[in-house]
Design a protein around this motif. Structure first.
Motif, PDB file in Angstrom:
ATOM      1  N   GLY A   1       0.777  -1.230   0.000  1.00  9.95           N
ATOM      2  CA  GLY A   1       0.000   0.000   0.000  1.00  9.95           C
ATOM      3  C   GLY A   1       0.811   1.284   0.000  1.00  9.95           C
ATOM      4  N   LEU A   2       2.153   1.202  -0.043  1.00  6.64           N
ATOM      5  CA  LEU A   2       2.958   2.420  -0.069  1.00  6.64           C
ATOM      6  C   LEU A   2       3.847   2.409  -1.306  1.00  6.64           C
ATOM      7  CD1 LEU A   2       3.848   5.064   1.259  1.00  6.64           C
ATOM      8  CD2 LEU A   2       5.615   3.759   2.455  1.00  6.64           C
ATOM      9  N   TYR A   3       3.599   3.366  -2.168  1.00  5.44           N
ATOM     10  CA  TYR A   3       4.372   3.522  -3.394  1.00  5.44           C
ATOM     11  C   TYR A   3       4.958   4.924  -3.419  1.00  5.44           C
ATOM     12  CZ  TYR A   3       2.040  -0.469  -5.709  1.00  5.44           C
ATOM     13  OH  TYR A   3       1.580  -1.697  -6.083  1.00  5.44           O
ATOM     14  N   ASP A   4       6.017   5.066  -4.160  1.00  6.24           N
ATOM     15  CA  ASP A   4       6.488   6.372  -4.579  1.00  6.24           C
ATOM     16  C   ASP A   4       6.411   6.324  -6.099  1.00  6.24           C
ATOM     17  OD1 ASP A   4       7.487   8.913  -4.610  1.00  6.24           O
ATOM     18  OD2 ASP A   4       9.513   8.378  -3.984  1.00  6.24           O
ATOM     19  N   ILE A   5       6.087   7.429  -6.721  1.00  4.05           N
ATOM     20  CA  ILE A   5       5.954   7.413  -8.176  1.00  4.05           C
ATOM     21  C   ILE A   5       6.695   8.581  -8.807  1.00  4.05           C
ATOM     22  CG2 ILE A   5       3.731   6.210  -8.140  1.00  4.05           C
ATOM     23  CD1 ILE A   5       2.358   8.842  -8.807  1.00  4.05           C
ATOM     24  N   ASP A   6       7.211   8.308  -9.996  1.00  2.45           N
ATOM     25  CA  ASP A   6       7.636   9.381 -10.893  1.00  2.45           C
ATOM     26  C   ASP A   6       6.397   9.714 -11.696  1.00  2.45           C
ATOM     27  OD1 ASP A   6      10.318   9.301 -10.136  1.00  2.45           O
ATOM     28  OD2 ASP A   6      10.860   7.910 -11.736  1.00  2.45           O
ATOM     29  N   TYR A   7       6.142  10.978 -11.884  1.00  2.00           N
ATOM     30  CA  TYR A   7       4.914  11.356 -12.572  1.00  2.00           C
ATOM     31  C   TYR A   7       5.149  12.570 -13.449  1.00  2.00           C
ATOM     32  CZ  TYR A   7       4.649  15.157  -9.214  1.00  2.00           C
ATOM     33  OH  TYR A   7       4.927  16.275  -8.475  1.00  2.00           O
ATOM     34  N   THR A   8       4.215  12.769 -14.355  1.00  2.00           N
ATOM     35  CA  THR A   8       4.136  13.990 -15.132  1.00  2.00           C
ATOM     36  C   THR A   8       2.797  14.639 -14.804  1.00  2.00           C
ATOM     37  OG1 THR A   8       5.508  13.147 -16.919  1.00  2.00           O
ATOM     38  CG2 THR A   8       4.054  14.972 -17.460  1.00  2.00           C
ATOM     39  N   ALA A   9       2.814  15.925 -14.492  1.00  2.00           N
ATOM     40  CA  ALA A   9       1.596  16.699 -14.227  1.00  2.00           C
ATOM     41  C   ALA A   9       1.446  17.705 -15.363  1.00  2.00           C
ATOM     42  CB  ALA A   9       1.685  17.403 -12.882  1.00  2.00           C
ATOM     43  N   ILE A  10       0.411  17.520 -16.174  1.00  2.00           N
ATOM     44  CA  ILE A  10       0.208  18.338 -17.368  1.00  2.00           C
ATOM     45  C   ILE A  10      -0.956  19.288 -17.129  1.00  2.00           C
ATOM     46  CG2 ILE A  10      -0.370  18.277 -19.826  1.00  2.00           C
ATOM     47  CD1 ILE A  10       0.642  15.239 -19.630  1.00  2.00           C
ATOM     48  N   PRO A  11      -0.718  20.602 -17.177  1.00  2.00           N
ATOM     49  CA  PRO A  11      -1.838  21.537 -16.996  1.00  2.00           C
ATOM     50  C   PRO A  11      -2.937  21.251 -18.028  1.00  2.00           C
ATOM     51  CG  PRO A  11       0.258  22.702 -16.923  1.00  2.00           C
ATOM     52  CD  PRO A  11       0.550  21.306 -17.389  1.00  2.00           C
ATOM     53  N   LEU A  12      -4.147  21.062 -17.551  1.00  2.00           N
ATOM     54  CA  LEU A  12      -5.262  20.721 -18.433  1.00  2.00           C
ATOM     55  C   LEU A  12      -5.421  21.708 -19.585  1.00  2.00           C
ATOM     56  CD1 LEU A  12      -7.504  18.724 -19.050  1.00  2.00           C
ATOM     57  CD2 LEU A  12      -8.971  19.963 -17.455  1.00  2.00           C
ATOM     58  N   PRO A  13      -5.288  23.025 -19.354  1.00  2.00           N
ATOM     59  CA  PRO A  13      -5.449  23.962 -20.482  1.00  2.00           C
ATOM     60  C   PRO A  13      -4.374  23.808 -21.569  1.00  2.00           C
ATOM     61  CG  PRO A  13      -5.678  25.127 -18.402  1.00  2.00           C
ATOM     62  CD  PRO A  13      -5.179  23.751 -18.082  1.00  2.00           C
ATOM     63  N   TRP A  14      -3.247  23.178 -21.256  1.00  2.00           N
ATOM     64  CA  TRP A  14      -2.176  22.996 -22.234  1.00  2.00           C
ATOM     65  C   TRP A  14      -2.354  21.716 -23.042  1.00  2.00           C
ATOM     66  CZ3 TRP A  14       2.998  24.307 -19.272  1.00  2.00           C
ATOM     67  CH2 TRP A  14       2.905  25.601 -18.768  1.00  2.00           C
ATOM     68  N   THR A  15      -3.323  20.880 -22.661  1.00  2.00           N
ATOM     69  CA  THR A  15      -3.547  19.593 -23.308  1.00  2.00           C
ATOM     70  C   THR A  15      -4.224  19.790 -24.660  1.00  2.00           C
ATOM     71  OG1 THR A  15      -3.775  18.566 -21.137  1.00  2.00           O
ATOM     72  CG2 THR A  15      -4.637  17.338 -23.013  1.00  2.00           C
ATOM     73  N   THR A  16      -3.703  19.108 -25.686  1.00  2.00           N
ATOM     74  CA  THR A  16      -4.271  19.213 -27.024  1.00  2.00           C
ATOM     75  C   THR A  16      -4.940  17.915 -27.489  1.00  2.00           C
ATOM     76  OG1 THR A  16      -2.163  18.639 -28.074  1.00  2.00           O
ATOM     77  CG2 THR A  16      -2.617  20.990 -27.729  1.00  2.00           C
ATOM     78  N   ASN A  17      -4.583  16.781 -26.867  1.00  2.00           N
ATOM     79  CA  ASN A  17      -5.181  15.498 -27.242  1.00  2.00           C
ATOM     80  C   ASN A  17      -4.890  14.491 -26.138  1.00  2.00           C
ATOM     81  OD1 ASN A  17      -6.572  13.784 -29.120  1.00  2.00           O
ATOM     82  ND2 ASN A  17      -4.619  12.840 -29.632  1.00  2.00           N
ATOM     83  N   ALA A  18      -5.821  13.568 -25.922  1.00  2.00           N
ATOM     84  CA  ALA A  18      -5.621  12.500 -24.945  1.00  2.00           C
ATOM     85  C   ALA A  18      -6.238  11.233 -25.514  1.00  2.00           C
ATOM     86  CB  ALA A  18      -6.264  12.856 -23.616  1.00  2.00           C
ATOM     87  N   SER A  19      -5.445  10.164 -25.558  1.00  2.00           N
ATOM     88  CA  SER A  19      -5.961   8.911 -26.111  1.00  2.00           C
ATOM     89  C   SER A  19      -5.503   7.723 -25.272  1.00  2.00           C
ATOM     90  CB  SER A  19      -5.513   8.739 -27.564  1.00  2.00           C
ATOM     91  OG  SER A  19      -4.105   8.759 -27.659  1.00  2.00           O
ATOM     92  N   VAL A  20      -6.329   6.701 -25.271  1.00  2.00           N
ATOM     93  CA  VAL A  20      -6.036   5.481 -24.526  1.00  2.00           C
ATOM     94  C   VAL A  20      -5.226   4.541 -25.411  1.00  2.00           C
ATOM     95  CG1 VAL A  20      -7.049   3.463 -23.394  1.00  2.00           C
ATOM     96  CG2 VAL A  20      -8.125   5.696 -23.143  1.00  2.00           C
TER      97      VAL A  20
END
Length: 112
Positions: free
Chosen positions: A70-89
């Protein structure tokens, strides 16, 4: 922008996704005097949610370090929503929903 918000809202925690966005690069050049250049970026990772009080960010986990149950550390990317141009699965449920929730909890553990 409405289409992008709809794309992001369709993402489910645990999905492996690709988010396209424009980073902001600010600098000076002797040759052209341009004050800011948008830089197209593609980021891949496991979607864990949209977070932010003043400005919403799309959060992608890219590496997960499991220290104990139950304890993780993560590397992540935080992308400001207004800067997003496309999102796909890329792949649905790449990480099971329970594990995605644990990743999110580990990400926000210091905010409580």
């Amino acid at each position: 922008m409405k289409e992008v918000i709809s794309q992001v809202k369709s993402l489910v925690a645990g999905d492996l996704v690709c988010v396209e966005w424009c980073d902001a690069s600010i600098g000076k050049s002797l040759s052209n005097g341009i004050g800011g250049i948008d830089v197209p970026v593609k980021s891949w990772g496991v979607f864990i949610g949209v977070l932010g009080k003043r400005r919403e960010h799309v959060i992608l986990a890219q590496n997960a370090f499991r220290y104990s149950d139950g304890l993780y550390d993560i590397d992540y990317t935080a992308i400001p929503l207004p800067w997003t141009t496309n999102a796909s699965v890329i792949e649905k449920s790449h990480v099971e929903a329970d594990e995605a929730k644990v990743l999110l909890n580990s990400f926000t553990i210091n905010e409580k």
